[in-house]
Each structure stands twice: as C-alpha cells, then as structure tokens.
Enzyme design. Structure first.
Site, mmCIF file in Angstrom:
data_model
loop_
_atom_site.group_PDB
_atom_site.id
_atom_site.type_symbol
_atom_site.label_atom_id
_atom_site.label_comp_id
_atom_site.label_asym_id
_atom_site.label_seq_id
_atom_site.Cartn_x
_atom_site.Cartn_y
_atom_site.Cartn_z
ATOM 1 N N ASP A 11 2.963 9.008 -2.350
ATOM 2 C CA ASP A 11 4.162 8.236 -2.040
ATOM 3 C C ASP A 11 5.004 8.190 -3.309
ATOM 4 O O ASP A 11 4.571 8.642 -4.375
ATOM 5 C CB ASP A 11 3.770 6.826 -1.583
ATOM 6 N N SER A 12 6.188 7.581 -3.216
ATOM 7 C CA SER A 12 7.050 7.458 -4.388
ATOM 8 C C SER A 12 6.642 6.288 -5.279
ATOM 9 O O SER A 12 7.118 6.183 -6.411
ATOM 10 C CB SER A 12 8.512 7.289 -3.959
ATOM 11 N N CYS A 74 4.469 8.162 3.035
ATOM 12 C CA CYS A 74 5.845 7.745 2.788
ATOM 13 C C CYS A 74 6.680 8.187 3.985
ATOM 14 O O CYS A 74 6.634 9.363 4.364
ATOM 15 C CB CYS A 74 6.364 8.412 1.507
ATOM 16 N N GLU A 153 8.497 -3.277 -5.232
ATOM 17 C CA GLU A 153 8.152 -2.631 -6.498
ATOM 18 C C GLU A 153 8.243 -3.604 -7.670
ATOM 19 O O GLU A 153 7.553 -3.441 -8.678
ATOM 20 C CB GLU A 153 9.074 -1.430 -6.748
ATOM 21 N N CYS A 185 8.637 1.799 6.315
ATOM 22 C CA CYS A 185 8.481 2.221 4.925
ATOM 23 C C CYS A 185 7.141 1.654 4.496
ATOM 24 O O CYS A 185 6.838 0.493 4.798
ATOM 25 C CB CYS A 185 9.613 1.675 4.049
ATOM 26 N N HIS A 187 6.150 0.557 1.864
ATOM 27 C CA HIS A 187 6.246 -0.631 1.011
ATOM 28 C C HIS A 187 6.281 -1.923 1.841
ATOM 29 O O HIS A 187 5.879 -2.986 1.368
ATOM 30 C CB HIS A 187 7.535 -0.585 0.169
#
Length: 270
Positions: A11-12, A74, A153, A185, A187
């Site tokens: 993932d990012s 992701c 994040e 997402c 996240h």
C-alpha cells in the site's frame, strides 16, 4: 510439505496494515512481506498511470523476493494496476475492490450503497462497475474523501478533527438513504469508531480487509499453496522514513512493529 514462501502485500502507507492484520489473523502460519510506499504517499491524488507504475515496480520487487501471491492492499492501486499487473506477472495477484463490493451487496437491505474513497479510486469508477456487475439494481453513491487519508496517516483517526470531517463528508450519503457504507480506502477502517460516533447506527460498515483475507485463504487452499510451518517470518518494509507509521502499526497489532527501509527506486522524491 506446504509452501513456505511469503505473501506479498503493499500500500502507499499505513492503510494496508488493516489488510495485513486480517491476513495474519486468518492465516497464522503464513509468512508475509508488507511494503508501505511512503516515498510516493499519497496515491489518491496522483494520475492512474503514475500509480500503475509504482505498483508494477513494487510487484516486481516482491517477485524478486519469491513471494507466492501478491495482495494490492490499496483501492487506488487496485483500480489503477490490477488488470495490467495480472497480464504482466505469472504471480497470482488479488486486489481489494471486488471483495469489498461483494460484501457490500450481500449486506445492503435497501439496495443503496455509499462508497467513500480517494479521488483516484472514485475517478476509476471501479467500485461502481464491480457493484453493478453483481447487482445492476443497487444504487451507488460515491464520495472522494482525501482529507481522511491524511488524518489517519497523522495518527488522528480517533480525534475531533476526524469527526468534523466525517460529519461533512458523509452528510450526502446519509441524506440519500444508503444503509451500507464501503470504506473504499484501506486507511478508512481506522475511522470506524469516529464514524459510529458521528452517525451511530446509520450504516453497515464494509471494509475490504476481511473479505480480501478470505479470498487469499480460498486461493491458497485451492492452489495448494498453504504454509505448514509454525514459525512464520513477517517483514514490514517502507520506501521512505516513517513518521507515525510505527506508532499506528503498534496500536493496530498490539505490539511494536519494526519497519525497515528498502530501496526500490532511486532516492528522488516525485
């Protein structure tokens, strides 16, 4: 004998850790290699061609590490790269959009599904296509929520800032009467407590981590790739210096996670 090779997951940033956690809980004997591409975070605002390039490079790296399967943990990268990656690599590659879409269609009772995601995932319309392919009669209401990724994040998923942004971002979906909300997402599962405080009982919350882990298990079982060793090794790799990554990972897994920096590209910010 079993297959002791690791599962590769990327993932990012920290979002894909929700997928990693479900895979590790569901498949406790499987070794894993997780890559967080912090060098290019966030993926959401970037062009699809750019994200596709990052994803292909990471899959190529994981292939060099002899993984037996890759999970694109992701939504943005799944939308941008899954189909082409499957053409380029012989490795089995699983994305997170299709499992999430199936879970949402099974969950909705009034055939109205909301989807919150990054700009890139929304522009791709992949969730819309996936849901409509399963059931054309389901109404889909999409909303890009880029600030939520930054909030997670920054380690602020359970903050008043998160509640304020969620109240505004989800207002239209509530007004349209969706009973099911896809957290589009990886996240966003970190935001579940805040969502339930802002709109208690409004939605069945669907994140792709659990159905994706189930899909990984089915594939390993069908392909006879399950590991049988009782002491799997887990690696967490980052492509840039982590800020809140270690802290969020430790909170998620309940113990310290040591991330190691890895070189996949030349050290030049893009």
């Amino acid at each position: 004998m079993g297959d002791p090779r690791p599962i590769g997951i990327f993932d990012s940033g920290v979002g894909g850790l929700t997928v990693l956690k479900q895979i590790r809980e569901r498949l406790p004997l499987e070794p894993t290699i997780y890559v967080a591409d912090l060098l290019h975070f966030p993926y959401g605002p970037r062009y699809q061609d750019e994200v596709r390039g990052f994803a292909i490079d990471i899959i190529r790296y994981l292939e060099s590490r002899d993984v037996k399967l890759v999970v694109i943990a992701c939504n943005t990268a799944t939308a941008a790269a899954l189909n082409q990656a499957r053409e380029l690599f012989e490795l089995p590659i699983i994305g997170v959009i299709s499992p999430g879409a199936h879970a949402a269609v099974e969950a909705t009772r009034n055939n109205r599904i909301g989807v919150i995601s990054t700009e890139g995932a929304m522009r791709s319309q992949e969730y819309l296509h996936a849901i409509k392919e399963i059931d054309p009669m389901v109404g889909v209401y999409q909303k890009a929520c880029p600030e939520l990724v930054e909030i997670v994040e920054a380690g602020e998923a359970d903050s008043t800032r998160a509640e304020s942004v969620l109240r505004e971002d989800l207002a239209d979906i509530v007004r349209l009467g969706a009973d099911t909300l896809i957290l589009g997402c990886t996240h966003y599962p970190h935001l579940k407590p805040a969502i339930n405080r802002v709109y208690p009982g409004a939605f069945t919350l669907i994140d792709s981590a659990t159905p994706t882990a189930a899909k990984v298990e089915r594939h390993l079982e069908h392909s006879r790739l399950r590991a049988t060793d009782g002491s799997p090794r887990h690696e967490v790799l980052v492509t840039d210096t982590p800020k809140h990554f270690d802290e969020i990972a430790a909170n998620l897994f309940g113990d310290a996670i040591e991330a190691e920096e890895v070189e996949i590209w030349e050290r030049q910010k893009t």
